[in-house]
Design a protein around this motif. Structure first.
Motif, mmCIF file in Angstrom:
data_model
loop_
_atom_site.group_PDB
_atom_site.id
_atom_site.type_symbol
_atom_site.label_atom_id
_atom_site.label_comp_id
_atom_site.label_asym_id
_atom_site.label_seq_id
_atom_site.Cartn_x
_atom_site.Cartn_y
_atom_site.Cartn_z
ATOM 1 N N ALA A 109 0.845 -1.207 0.000
ATOM 2 C CA ALA A 109 0.000 0.000 0.000
ATOM 3 C C ALA A 109 0.877 1.253 0.000
ATOM 4 N N MET A 110 1.931 1.235 0.799
ATOM 5 C CA MET A 110 2.811 2.412 0.861
ATOM 6 C C MET A 110 3.474 2.663 -0.494
ATOM 7 N N SER A 111 3.889 1.576 -1.141
ATOM 8 C CA SER A 111 4.549 1.797 -2.432
ATOM 9 C C SER A 111 3.545 2.347 -3.460
ATOM 10 N N LEU A 112 2.298 1.902 -3.353
ATOM 11 C CA LEU A 112 1.279 2.445 -4.263
ATOM 12 C C LEU A 112 0.969 3.904 -3.940
ATOM 13 N N LEU A 113 0.948 4.238 -2.651
ATOM 14 C CA LEU A 113 0.681 5.637 -2.274
ATOM 15 C C LEU A 113 1.820 6.533 -2.757
ATOM 16 N N ARG A 114 3.037 5.981 -2.735
ATOM 17 C CA ARG A 114 4.172 6.761 -3.279
ATOM 18 C C ARG A 114 3.957 6.981 -4.779
ATOM 19 N N LEU A 115 3.478 5.933 -5.434
ATOM 20 C CA LEU A 115 3.233 6.021 -6.884
ATOM 21 C C LEU A 115 2.245 7.143 -7.226
ATOM 22 N N VAL A 116 1.232 7.315 -6.364
ATOM 23 C CA VAL A 116 0.231 8.364 -6.651
ATOM 24 C C VAL A 116 0.537 9.661 -5.893
ATOM 25 N N GLY A 117 1.722 9.689 -5.247
ATOM 26 C CA GLY A 117 2.179 10.931 -4.597
ATOM 27 C C GLY A 117 1.507 11.247 -3.283
#
Lengths: 110, 363
Positions: free
Chosen positions: B117-125
């Motif tokens: 989830a954190m890596s995806l949140l990084r992806l969407v900023g």
């Protein structure tokens, strides 16, 4: 469209107002033809004319024909705005003498 | 990957989808455009089985997902959806929104789910908002979270249902840039959108939906620059038009003028342009007057909001009508006016009819 005729210094002045289009052209043609019958000097005043189309131009020509045949002359005055533009586009400016004002037209006859 | 055949959907007596057939291949980005109420969203909701289609088949990798034994939840995991109104769980934090599905449905370890989830949140900023609640986010941020939540289920295709329609204009670009990034990374996507520039540059293929069918489909350049069908053209160029049928030489010019003036007022067309349009229109109609005793003319006045062009189109049932012929011995005043006011004049004979299109010069 409305047409009014008055005499000014032996010149018949025909004032037209409104629209001279395919709908009103026949009325102009017949009314003006009867108004100018017997006249020799006619000025059509365009001051109040808002719109003219090719059908209107044709009516202007047709109404002047009998006058011309009888040796009379028709001048135009106060041709402005969109009417002037249509005159230019169609080369109509070279068919009739056009004056900047009614006074100039009347003076041109004397 | 996905093959849809003869899909239909009715709500009571209202047939929203009539007959939709399309194939979506892996890695494709498909934009679905069209006027409101033509079934675009219903089509997406049928794909994802949020609506049960009335007829037809939807096959994913050869398996018809409309069969009774099909695993609905698996279908939705493979084909996840992003909604116009975000649909986040407001009582859960951002990261909980992202991990709920993977933990409950995919039985993922919490720690693994949170890391992902954190890596995806990084992806969407939005990594710094992981512990915020949806109520603390802007519309654009909520939609980016919704996209990340969708990605968390590792779908094979994402369906976007007007993802920017509920956003302030200032927030549209942040969401579109996330979708653009997914496209670059090869994600298969079907996007219902009204953002035409976005659809033009992000998609491989565009479906124009109208009348409950895929009315026209093609590459973005074909659909946006050279659409083949009239309705597609009208939609792309944002064309507004009025029509009038002339059936006799004694047509009511003033009634037509009044209709055109009302139309011009609605489209906020300037007064000088209106006056020129009325003149051009009268002259074009005059050309057809000799034919109107034995033929009919379908008149269209069309205004493109996009380009600001105005066209007068006359379709005459007399194929042999040659309205633009110069007549020897006549004054041709009308033709002179038309040529002066027209930017382009096109005359064609199609299927037993003659069609004259006059595009007016801009003033």
């Amino acid at each position: 469209m409305e047409i009014q005729a008055v005499e000014e210094k032996n010149v018949l002045v025909v004032r037209i107002s409104g629209r001279l289009d395919a709908v009103t052209a026949p009325e102009y043609e017949s009314k003006v033809a009867s108004l100018v019958a017997g006249a020799a000097r006619v000025v059509v005043d365009f001051q109040e004319l808002e719109y003219v189309s090719s059908a209107g131009l044709r009516a202007l020509l047709m109404a002047a024909k009998p006058l011309k045949a009888a040796g009379g002359q028709m001048r135009f005055a106060n041709v402005n705005g969109s009417v002037k533009e249509v005159f230019h586009i169609t080369g109509f400016t070279s068919i009739f003498p056009i004056d900047a004002s009614l006074a100039e037209s009347v003076a041109a006859f004397s | 990957m996905i093959k849809v055949d003869h899909l239909s959907k009715s709500f009571g007596s209202v047939e929203v989808l009539k007959d939709v057939s399309v194939e979506i291949n892996k890695g494709e980005v498909i934009s679905i455009i069209g006027p409101s109420g033509t079934g675009k969203s219903t089509f997406l909701r049928c794909l994802n089985l949020l609506e049960v289609p009335t007829g037809g088949t939807i096959c994913i990798d050869g398996k018809n997902v409309l069969e009774k034994k099909a695993d609905l939840s698996l279908v939705r995991q493979r084909m996840n959806m992003v909604f116009q109104s975000f649909n986040l769980f407001t009582h859960l934090s951002v990261i909980e929104n992202l991990t709920l599905g993977p933990i409950k449905l995919r039985r993922m370890e919490r720690a693994v789910a949170e890391e992902k989830a954190m890596s995806l949140l990084r992806l969407v900023g939005l990594a710094e908002k992981a512990h915020a609640f949806p109520g603390e986010l802007s519309g654009g941020q909520k939609q980016r979270v919704a996209i990340a939540r969708c990605m968390a289920m590792e779908p094979e295709i994402i369906l976007f249902d007007e993802p920017t329609s509920a956003l302030d204009p200032t927030m549209v670009s942040e969401v579109l840039s996330v979708i653009r990034r997914l496209a670059r990374e090869g994600m298969t996507m079907a996007i219902v959108t009204h953002e035409m520039d976005f659809a033009k540059d992000v998609s491989n293929r565009v479906l124009y939906m109208d009348e409950g069918i895929i009315y026209e489909e093609g590459s973005p350049s074909q659909i946006f620059e050279n659409p083949l069908k009239e309705k597609t053209r009208a939609f792309i160029h944002r064309i507004r038009s009025i029509r009038h049928r002339l059936i006799s030489p004694d047509y009511d010019l003033y009634a037509i003028n009044a209709e055109v003036l009302f139309f011009c007022e609605k489209q906020i067309i300037s007064r000088p342009t209106r006056n020129s349009l009325l003149l051009l229109l009268e002259e074009v109609l005059q050309l057809y007057t000799p034919y109107l005793s034995s033929a009919e003319v379908e008149l269209t006045v069309a205004y493109s909001e996009k380009s600001g062009t105005i066209e007068i189109i006359c379709e005459c049932t007399n194929e042999d009508a040659i309205p633009l012929a110069e007549n020897a011995g006549e004054d041709n005043f009308g033709l002179a006016i038309i040529r002066n006011l027209a930017e382009r004049i096109d005359f064609q004979r199609i299927a037993g009819k003659s069609c004259l299109t006059v595009e007016m010069k801009k003033f």
